[in-house]
Scaffold this motif. Structure first.
Motif, PDB file in Angstrom:
ATOM      1  N   PHE A  55       0.837  -1.202   0.000  1.00 39.20           N
ATOM      2  CA  PHE A  55       0.000   0.000   0.000  1.00 39.20           C
ATOM      3  C   PHE A  55       0.872   1.252   0.000  1.00 39.20           C
ATOM      4  CE2 PHE A  55      -1.663   3.426   2.659  1.00 39.20           C
ATOM      5  CZ  PHE A  55      -2.679   3.880   1.833  1.00 39.20           C
ATOM      6  N   PHE A  56       1.793   1.337   0.940  1.00 40.28           N
ATOM      7  CA  PHE A  56       2.639   2.532   1.040  1.00 40.28           C
ATOM      8  C   PHE A  56       3.578   2.660  -0.166  1.00 40.28           C
ATOM      9  CE2 PHE A  56       1.522   1.931   5.543  1.00 40.28           C
ATOM     10  CZ  PHE A  56       0.933   3.164   5.757  1.00 40.28           C
ATOM     11  N   GLY A  57       4.083   1.540  -0.630  1.00 37.84           N
ATOM     12  CA  GLY A  57       4.969   1.574  -1.791  1.00 37.84           C
ATOM     13  C   GLY A  57       4.266   2.071  -3.042  1.00 37.84           C
ATOM     14  N   TYR A  58       3.076   1.537  -3.306  1.00 37.62           N
ATOM     15  CA  TYR A  58       2.336   1.987  -4.482  1.00 37.62           C
ATOM     16  C   TYR A  58       1.873   3.425  -4.328  1.00 37.62           C
ATOM     17  CZ  TYR A  58       2.318  -2.401  -6.977  1.00 37.62           C
ATOM     18  OH  TYR A  58       2.712  -3.502  -7.682  1.00 37.62           O
ATOM     19  N   TYR A  59       1.524   3.834  -3.118  1.00 37.73           N
ATOM     20  CA  TYR A  59       1.111   5.219  -2.891  1.00 37.73           C
ATOM     21  C   TYR A  59       2.258   6.164  -3.265  1.00 37.73           C
ATOM     22  CZ  TYR A  59      -0.660   9.417  -0.699  1.00 37.73           C
ATOM     23  OH  TYR A  59      -1.078  10.701  -0.475  1.00 37.73           O
ATOM     24  N   LEU A  60       3.450   5.896  -2.744  1.00 38.56           N
ATOM     25  CA  LEU A  60       4.612   6.747  -3.066  1.00 38.56           C
ATOM     26  C   LEU A  60       4.951   6.693  -4.549  1.00 38.56           C
ATOM     27  CD1 LEU A  60       6.910   5.985  -0.002  1.00 38.56           C
ATOM     28  CD2 LEU A  60       5.673   8.111  -0.484  1.00 38.56           C
ATOM     29  N   PHE A  61       4.895   5.502  -5.123  1.00 39.05           N
ATOM     30  CA  PHE A  61       5.176   5.318  -6.543  1.00 39.05           C
ATOM     31  C   PHE A  61       4.223   6.160  -7.399  1.00 39.05           C
ATOM     32  CE2 PHE A  61       4.340   2.954 -10.494  1.00 39.05           C
ATOM     33  CZ  PHE A  61       5.615   2.844 -11.012  1.00 39.05           C
ATOM     34  N   LEU A  62       2.931   6.090  -7.115  1.00 41.43           N
ATOM     35  CA  LEU A  62       1.941   6.816  -7.918  1.00 41.43           C
ATOM     36  C   LEU A  62       2.058   8.325  -7.749  1.00 41.43           C
ATOM     37  CD1 LEU A  62      -1.136   4.466  -7.404  1.00 41.43           C
ATOM     38  CD2 LEU A  62       0.293   4.683  -9.451  1.00 41.43           C
ATOM     39  N   VAL A  63       2.329   8.771  -6.528  1.00 40.50           N
ATOM     40  CA  VAL A  63       2.514  10.215  -6.303  1.00 40.50           C
ATOM     41  C   VAL A  63       3.736  10.708  -7.069  1.00 40.50           C
ATOM     42  CG1 VAL A  63       3.121  11.931  -4.543  1.00 40.50           C
ATOM     43  CG2 VAL A  63       1.293  10.287  -4.096  1.00 40.50           C
TER      44      VAL A  63
END
Length: 148
Positions: free
Chosen positions: A128-136
């Motif tokens: 969750f946190f990895g994809y959130y940072l990736f998408l931002v």
């Protein structure tokens, strides 16, 4: 010599067609960055034995699924950016949050299908946190390339 004139009561502006490559140009830096980041992150996490790709093309050559990082990830990144570009600020924030929330579910499903395998120490909250940072980050790269 004949000339074309607007009708007097018509308030439409002339539609200016932009070539496809000009419209798509801001997408290229973000899509390529997503592909590179996905490749290097996969190499890092596979090298640390946190996950693996049991089914992948060229398993003797690549420890990661290069089909995913070179084709699937850029395609989904382009679709993500296209949708984000159509949204307002709060819609974008909720969309990034939504995509980040469903990615652990997608990972679990891909494990059931045999495409992906995590180590026992993996916590799907990391995803969750990895994809959130990736998408931002990808959205930021897209916005910058769009400004230029």
């Amino acid at each position: 010599m004949n000339t074309v004139k607007h009708l007097k009561g018509l308030s439409w502006q002339l539609l200016r067609k932009r070539p496809f490559l000009l419209k798509a140009a801001p997408y290229f830096p973000a899509v390529i960055a997503a592909s590179w980041m996905g490749t290097y992150l996969d190499l890092y996490f596979v090298g640390r034995n946190l996950y693996e790709f049991p089914l992948r093309p060229f398993p003797d050559i690549f420890p990661i699924n290069v089909a995913f990082t070179l084709f699937v990830l850029p395609l989904f990144t382009g679709m993500f950016l296209f949708l984000m570009n159509k949204m307002r600020k709060w819609g974008r924030a909720f969309f990034i949050l939504f995509v980040s929330l469903i990615m652990p579910v997608v990972e679990k499903a891909s494990e059931l299908w045999g495409l992906f395998k995590h180590s026992n120490g993996w916590n799907h909250g990391y995803s969750f946190f990895g994809y959130y940072l990736f998408l931002v980050l990808i959205w930021g790269i897209f916005k910058r390339s769009k400004e230029k």
